[in-house]
Design an enzyme around this catalytic site. Structure first.
Site, PDB file in Angstrom:
ATOM      1  N   GLU A  33       0.819  -1.225   0.000  1.00  0.00           N
ATOM      2  CA  GLU A  33       0.000   0.000   0.000  1.00  0.00           C
ATOM      3  C   GLU A  33       0.851   1.274   0.000  1.00  0.00           C
ATOM      4  OE1 GLU A  33      -2.620  -0.585   3.362  1.00  0.00           O
ATOM      5  OE2 GLU A  33      -3.382  -2.478   2.573  1.00  0.00           O
ATOM      6  N   ASN A  89       2.263  -4.829  -3.306  1.00  0.00           N
ATOM      7  CA  ASN A  89       0.892  -5.276  -3.043  1.00  0.00           C
ATOM      8  C   ASN A  89       0.026  -4.058  -2.721  1.00  0.00           C
ATOM      9  OD1 ASN A  89      -0.939  -7.531  -2.526  1.00  0.00           O
ATOM     10  ND2 ASN A  89      -0.803  -6.994  -0.342  1.00  0.00           N
ATOM     11  N   HIS A 127     -10.214  -6.495  -2.154  1.00  0.00           N
ATOM     12  CA  HIS A 127     -11.259  -6.372  -1.117  1.00  0.00           C
ATOM     13  C   HIS A 127     -12.497  -5.752  -1.782  1.00  0.00           C
ATOM     14  CE1 HIS A 127      -8.709  -7.699   2.099  1.00  0.00           C
ATOM     15  NE2 HIS A 127      -7.776  -6.849   1.734  1.00  0.00           N
ATOM     16  N   GLU A 136      -5.695 -10.976  -1.504  1.00  0.00           N
ATOM     17  CA  GLU A 136      -6.509 -10.809  -0.282  1.00  0.00           C
ATOM     18  C   GLU A 136      -7.997 -10.767  -0.609  1.00  0.00           C
ATOM     19  OE1 GLU A 136      -5.191  -7.497   2.131  1.00  0.00           O
ATOM     20  OE2 GLU A 136      -3.085  -7.871   1.708  1.00  0.00           O
ATOM     21  N   ASP A 189     -11.810 -10.830  -0.796  1.00  0.00           N
ATOM     22  CA  ASP A 189     -13.051 -11.088  -0.067  1.00  0.00           C
ATOM     23  C   ASP A 189     -14.133 -10.183  -0.648  1.00  0.00           C
ATOM     24  OD1 ASP A 189     -12.232  -8.706   1.174  1.00  0.00           O
ATOM     25  OD2 ASP A 189     -11.941  -9.616   3.144  1.00  0.00           O
TER      26      ASP A 189
HETATM   27  O1  G3I Z   1      -3.240  -8.013  18.733  1.00  0.00           O
HETATM   28  C1  G3I Z   1      -4.265  -7.264  19.369  1.00  0.00           C
HETATM   29  C2  G3I Z   1      -4.733  -7.986  20.587  1.00  0.00           C
HETATM   30  O2  G3I Z   1      -3.672  -8.058  21.500  1.00  0.00           O
HETATM   31  C3  G3I Z   1      -5.924  -7.243  21.177  1.00  0.00           C
HETATM   32  O3  G3I Z   1      -6.436  -7.966  22.234  1.00  0.00           O
HETATM   33  C4  G3I Z   1      -7.011  -7.038  20.134  1.00  0.00           C
HETATM   34  C5  G3I Z   1      -8.170  -6.216  20.656  1.00  0.00           C
HETATM   35  O4  G3I Z   1      -8.861  -5.595  19.596  1.00  0.00           O
HETATM   36  O5  G3I Z   1      -6.461  -6.379  19.041  1.00  0.00           O
HETATM   37  C6  G3I Z   1      -5.431  -7.107  18.429  1.00  0.00           C
HETATM   38  O6  G3I Z   1      -4.961  -6.461  17.305  1.00  0.00           O
HETATM   39  C7  G3I Z   1      -5.811  -6.476  16.163  1.00  0.00           C
HETATM   40  C8  G3I Z   1      -5.091  -7.205  15.046  1.00  0.00           C
HETATM   41  O7  G3I Z   1      -5.841  -7.112  13.872  1.00  0.00           O
HETATM   42  C9  G3I Z   1      -4.842  -8.660  15.371  1.00  0.00           C
HETATM   43  O8  G3I Z   1      -6.041  -9.328  15.529  1.00  0.00           O
HETATM   44  C10 G3I Z   1      -6.098  -5.057  15.779  1.00  0.00           C
HETATM   45  O9  G3I Z   1      -6.916  -4.451  16.766  1.00  0.00           O
HETATM   46  C11 G3I Z   1      -6.788  -4.998  14.441  1.00  0.00           C
HETATM   47  O10 G3I Z   1      -6.842  -3.659  14.038  1.00  0.00           O
HETATM   48  C12 G3I Z   1      -6.005  -5.792  13.420  1.00  0.00           C
HETATM   49  O11 G3I Z   1      -6.698  -5.742  12.181  1.00  0.00           O
HETATM   50  C13 G3I Z   1      -6.018  -6.256  11.057  1.00  0.00           C
HETATM   51  C14 G3I Z   1      -5.789  -5.153  10.050  1.00  0.00           C
HETATM   52  O12 G3I Z   1      -5.148  -5.683   8.907  1.00  0.00           O
HETATM   53  C15 G3I Z   1      -4.934  -4.029  10.626  1.00  0.00           C
HETATM   54  O13 G3I Z   1      -4.597  -3.112   9.675  1.00  0.00           O
HETATM   55  C16 G3I Z   1      -6.857  -7.340  10.431  1.00  0.00           C
HETATM   56  O14 G3I Z   1      -6.963  -8.440  11.335  1.00  0.00           O
HETATM   57  C17 G3I Z   1      -6.234  -7.811   9.128  1.00  0.00           C
HETATM   58  O15 G3I Z   1      -7.122  -8.647   8.449  1.00  0.00           O
HETATM   59  C18 G3I Z   1      -5.960  -6.605   8.228  1.00  0.00           C
HETATM   60  O16 G3I Z   1      -5.322  -7.064   7.055  1.00  0.00           O
HETATM   61  C19 G3I Z   1      -5.050  -6.079   6.054  1.00  0.00           C
HETATM   62  C20 G3I Z   1      -3.815  -6.522   5.302  1.00  0.00           C
HETATM   63  O17 G3I Z   1      -2.762  -6.759   6.199  1.00  0.00           O
HETATM   64  C21 G3I Z   1      -3.411  -5.504   4.256  1.00  0.00           C
HETATM   65  N1  G3I Z   1      -4.505  -5.217   3.366  1.00  0.00           N
HETATM   66  C22 G3I Z   1      -5.760  -4.858   3.998  1.00  0.00           C
HETATM   67  C23 G3I Z   1      -6.159  -5.933   5.016  1.00  0.00           C
HETATM   68  C24 G3I Z   1      -7.515  -5.636   5.585  1.00  0.00           C
HETATM   69  O18 G3I Z   1      -7.464  -4.444   6.333  1.00  0.00           O
END
Ligand code: G3I
Length: 346
Positions: A158, A199, A235, A264, A266
């Site tokens: 990105e 990507n 997405h 990715e 969905d």
């Molecule tokens: O790790 C913490 C955990 O300790 C805590 O308890 C919990 C409470 O909310 O949060 C956890 O972190 C989360 C993390 O995912 C792991 O689950 C974050 O809040 C959450 O914001 C994070 O979201 C991820 C997101 O990227 C962040 O930018 C999504 O799971 C993940 O699917 C998403 O993936 C991205 C790709 O990497 C890049 N392209 C877009 C895609 C979708 O946004």
């Protein structure tokens, strides 16, 4: 009787055209075998560890995997110099045991950076020269750790904004645009055989982003920077038109000599779910696979999570969800069946 037997023998002896497979695929792994496209999923490591049904379906269906979060910087180095590889290792080990190839995600991104890094840059305790060596060490350490075990790395993620300007990340503002070339060079040095990708999202249709990314790749190639592929995140949402020009866009990137991949995929929707929405979603999924299959350089289609039980969508888009191939109980949705029904021209 005799002519009938002869006719039957002739029918049986006629070779099937290359694309006509004797039986429809039984699952996504078999679809991948028949089409030659690697079909992958992002993996939630907590679920992989704790949920045996999640693990079983993942390993049955998918021949390629990406860590949804476990290889991001905040996950692997939450404190400076303290590396936490356990989750990423779990993914890589599970992949080896189940004959899955791995996409490494992601080395350089503006999101999910550890607080020690962002705070240090913001308060000036980490200067620009130090930041550059921190980035080099991060890439080198991580790529070396999984050398030979990662098919493809999302080296930069990105890096272009929606309006076609370069993303104003800490990398651009503190290191200048050269950080992208550096990242690819450092990654290549650390694992010469991994395919190195750029990507991005909305690269399926957004003209300013497409043009800037193509120009960036040409510029990198002119400098001899090792870049092997372009990833289209994909997405999508059924409330928006399907990006009908996607295959042509893929061909433009392929024309630069790159591998292309759907990294990715969905397809979200406004809740509640209805049979009509699921049918539309199924078409989006099958069109994405059809588009990939129509481009020779497209070798991978990865979904961003395979079950609605663990999808990033509801947490990010209020009132939306049901974006995956399987529902919360891991029952296949029409989208899953629509992938199996895609006719491969390969
Ligand atoms: O790790 C913490 C955990 O300790 C805590 O308890 C919990 C409470 O909310 O949060 C956890 O972190 C989360 C993390 O995912 C792991 O689950 C974050 O809040 C959450 O914001 C994070 O979201 C991820 C997101 O990227 C962040 O930018 C999504 O799971 C993940 O699917 C998403 O993936 C991205 C790709 O990497 C890049 N392209 C877009 C895609 C979708 O946004």
């Amino acid at each position: 009787m005799k002519p009938l037997i002869i006719a039957l023998a002739l029918i049986l002896a006629t070779p099937l055209p290359a694309y006509a497979h004797p039986r429809p695929p039984r699952d996504l792994r078999q679809l991948a075998q028949q089409t030659g496209i690697k079909i992958g999923s992002a993996v939630d490591i907590a679920a992989l560890r704790a949920e045996s049904d999640y693990r079983k379906v993942l390993n049955r269906e998918f021949s390629h995997v990406t860590a949804e979060n476990a290889m991001k910087w905040e996950s692997v180095e939450p404190q400076r110099g303290t590396f936490t590889w356990a989750d990423a290792d779990t993914l890589v080990d599970n992949a080896r045991r189940n004959h899955q190839q791995v996409r490494g995600h992601t080395l350089v991104w503006h999101n999910q950076l550890p607080a020690w890094l962002t705070t240090g840059v913001a308060d000036g305790t980490i200067g620009n020269a130090e930041l550059r060596s921190i980035l080099r060490d991060h890439i080198t350490t991580q790529v070396r750790r999984y050398k030979g075990k990662i098919r493809a790395w999302d080296v930069v993620n990105e890096v272009v904004e929606e309006d076609g300007t370069m993303r104003q990340s800490i990398w651009l503002t503190h290191l200048g645009p050269g950080y992208i070339a550096d990242a690819f060079r450092w990654a290549r040095r650390a694992d010469p055989h991994a395919k190195l990708f750029i990507n991005d999202y909305n690269l399926e249709w957004n003209a300013p982003k497409i043009e800037t990314t193509l120009a960036l790749i040409k510029d990198l190639q002119a400098q001899g920077v090792p870049i092997d592929g372009a990833g289209f995140q994909g997405h999508l949402g059924i409330q928006y038109d399907y990006p009908g020009d996607w295959a042509n866009v893929m061909r433009r990137f392929a024309g630069l000599g790159l591998e292309v991949a759907v990294t990715e995929l969905d397809v979200r929707m406004e809740l509640p779910v209805t049979p009509e929405k699921l049918a539309t979603q199924a078409q989006y999924y099958s069109r994405a696979l059809t588009d990939c299959l129509s481009v020779k350089a497209c070798h991978e289609l990865t979904v961003w999570g395979y079950t609605d039980r663990h999808s990033w969508v509801p947490g990010w888009f209020e009132g939306q969800g049901s974006a995956c191939l399987l529902d919360e109980s891991l029952a296949p949705k029409p989208a899953y069946q629509s992938l199996l029904a895609v006719k491969s021209p390969r």
